[in-house]
Design an enzyme around this catalytic site. Structure first.
Site, PDB file in Angstrom:
ATOM      1  N   GLU A 330      76.428 -34.805  55.076  1.00 14.06           N
ATOM      2  CA  GLU A 330      76.728 -36.037  54.352  1.00 14.06           C
ATOM      3  C   GLU A 330      75.447 -36.773  53.983  1.00 14.06           C
ATOM      4  OE1 GLU A 330      80.997 -37.302  56.461  1.00 14.06           O
ATOM      5  OE2 GLU A 330      79.185 -38.463  56.855  1.00 14.06           O
ATOM      6  N   CYS A 331      75.266 -37.089  52.711  1.00 13.78           N
ATOM      7  CA  CYS A 331      74.215 -37.976  52.239  1.00 13.78           C
ATOM      8  C   CYS A 331      72.848 -37.565  52.783  1.00 13.78           C
ATOM      9  CB  CYS A 331      74.575 -39.421  52.583  1.00 13.78           C
ATOM     10  SG  CYS A 331      73.702 -40.647  51.585  1.00 13.78           S
ATOM     11  N   GLY A 332      72.291 -38.289  53.736  1.00 12.45           N
ATOM     12  CA  GLY A 332      70.989 -37.943  54.279  1.00 12.45           C
ATOM     13  C   GLY A 332      70.955 -36.552  54.877  1.00 12.45           C
ATOM     14  N   MET A 334      72.559 -33.991  53.679  1.00 19.01           N
ATOM     15  CA  MET A 334      72.384 -33.135  52.506  1.00 19.01           C
ATOM     16  C   MET A 334      70.936 -33.179  52.025  1.00 19.01           C
ATOM     17  SD  MET A 334      74.212 -33.406  48.749  1.00 19.01           S
ATOM     18  CE  MET A 334      73.420 -34.975  48.360  1.00 19.01           C
ATOM     19  N   SER A 424      77.529 -33.354  50.317  1.00 22.25           N
ATOM     20  CA  SER A 424      77.798 -34.382  49.326  1.00 22.25           C
ATOM     21  C   SER A 424      77.188 -35.698  49.790  1.00 22.25           C
ATOM     22  CB  SER A 424      79.309 -34.560  49.132  1.00 22.25           C
ATOM     23  OG  SER A 424      79.601 -35.609  48.231  1.00 22.25           O
TER      24      SER A 424
END
Length: 445
Positions: A330-332, A334, A424
């Site tokens: 998730e986010c960081g 990724m 994502s």
């Protein structure tokens, strides 16, 4: 004091600390209020309205208890009701910090206050106003008829005379809950995603204690807690989580670079039967033996050298992926997996090179707001909040969408798939669809 309990509801004093906008001092006041009563020997439970990973750090420091999100859409009305009812059974005071402005967002902090009958304390940065303070307080109280109301507290007040001017401008003198002066003693440091949550525990608590000392001299602190008593009904129904991850071990990165973890997500994984094992890439720790990996969001852009040197974690992840085992990033999380991270000064730093692509930090917010992700196993609710953009040659296998059916940015947040990795910018609220979480982590459907 303790909560009054019967089979249908639990009665407990509660306050929702809100403001006309972000940056007014909600977190400072909410944490100070919680700390003031915790120091007095009362059991206090704090919550945060809406998705947020940073403000809960300060509320948890004030109370010593986990801080959960209350969001009528992401968490759901029944989920919020269950958490509030449980907290009311066990505590002497519930403190809820709002999000953004009182009426901002759908649903808003005002919606939550109305739904559960929690009185609102409006915090207003009055440092550059006088008579307008009264107009603003009047508008917050009366904009929506029937809003549960406690009063207004002025923040950043220059002097005693300034405070008297602010109080005199109120239409109803009973609205006055006092004021907090300007002081560097309890100023909370910020960075691009919000308040900083990496202060040493002793320094964080010292700042909260200083704010609590100041709050102790206000009318808000002098009023009896029973004045704010609320009956929290028991949730209409509760259901046990399906044991879709029974017998599976999930490894979770957790340190300053991977810090955006909801306690409720951990509780959901455990409730589904998973065994959790944590590791710190920044500390050079190897990936534990596991069946699946969750790489949460955080601040990888602040630790490029340490992440580049985290060879034990990187090699373990590479072997995990090569073995066909699942990773949800998730986010960081990724960002760390990608080939390259470019910081806000345009400097390029190597990522782990396990997910083709490049992320670039920017000074402008790239995306913010509630999102949902439809997967074959079900729809996950959650949100997005990031200052970076990502470019990858990988195909986009899915996109998130806003709750109203619209989409964010260019069709919502992209979801990339590569070997066993799903990644994502989307932050998922696991309890919203355990079946989808199980599918992401390789559990049984």
């Amino acid at each position: 004091m303790g909560a009054a309990i019967n089979e249908l509801s639990a009665r407990c004093p509660a306050l929702l600390v809100a403001a006309p906008a972000s940056g007014q001092g909600k977190t400072t006041v909410a944490a100070a209020l919680a700390r003031l009563h915790t120091r007095a020997g009362r059991r206090v439970r704090a919550f945060k309205v809406g998705p947020d990973f940073l403000d809960p750090y300060w509320l948890e420091a004030a109370t010593g208890a986990p801080v959960h999100a209350l969001d009528l859409w992401m968490v759901g009305e029944q989920g919020c009701a269950a958490m509030l009812h449980a907290a009311a059974q066990e505590n002497d005071l519930i403190v809820i910090e709002g999000a953004m402005g009182l009426f901002d967002g759908q649903p808003s902090a005002a919606d939550l206050a109305e739904r559960f009958g929690v009185p609102v304390v409006a915090v207003v940065d009055a440092g550059k106003m006088a008579g307008t303070f009264g107009a603003l307080a009047y508008g917050l109280r009366h904009y929506r008829p029937g809003l549960p109301w406690a009063g207004v507290l002025a923040n950043q007040v220059a002097s005693l005379r300034h405070g008297d001017m602010l109080k005199a401008g109120l239409r109803d003198a009973d609205d006055w809950l006092g004021s907090l002066p300007r002081s560097a003693d309890w100023a909370l440091r910020e960075r691009h995603l919000g308040l900083s949550a990496d202060l040493p525990a002793s320094e964080a608590l010292a700042r909260i204690d200083a704010a609590a000392d100041a709050l102790a001299a206000t009318p808000l602190a002098a009023l009896p807690l029973e004045r704010w008593a609320v009956d929290f009904p028991a949730p209409a129904s509760t259901s046990e989580l399906p044991a879709l991850l029974a017998g599976r071990r999930v490894a979770i990165a957790r340190d300053a670079s991977f810090a955006f973890v909801y306690q409720a997500n951990l509780d959901t994984l455990r409730g589904m039967g998973a065994e959790l094992s944590f590791f710190s890439p920044l500390a050079g720790e190897a990936l534990p033996d596991c069946d699946a990996v969750w790489l949460p969001g955080g601040y990888p852009e602040l630790y490029p050298r340490q992440l580049a040197e985290a060879t034990a974690s990187r090699e373990g992840l590479a072997a995990h992926i090569a073995a066909g085992k699942p990773v949800w990033a998730e986010c960081g999380g990724m960002m760390a997996l990608m080939d390259e991270i470019c910081d806000m000064e345009g400097r390029s730093h190597p990522g782990w090179g396990l997910l083709p692509g490049v992320t670039r930090m920017q000074r402008r917010l790239a995306a913010l707001g509630p999102q949902q992700l439809a997967l074959p196993a079900g729809t996950l609710r959650g949100h997005t909040f990031h200052y970076s953009t990502a470019a990858s040659p990988l195909p986009v296998v899915a996109r998130t969408a806003r709750p109203d059916g619209g989409s964010a940015g260019q069709g919502g947040e992209a979801v990339y798939a590569h070997e066993g990795v799903m990644a994502s910018y989307f932050h998922a609220w696991f309890a919203s669809c355990p079946e989808a979480v199980a599918a992401l982590l390789g559990g049984r459907a």
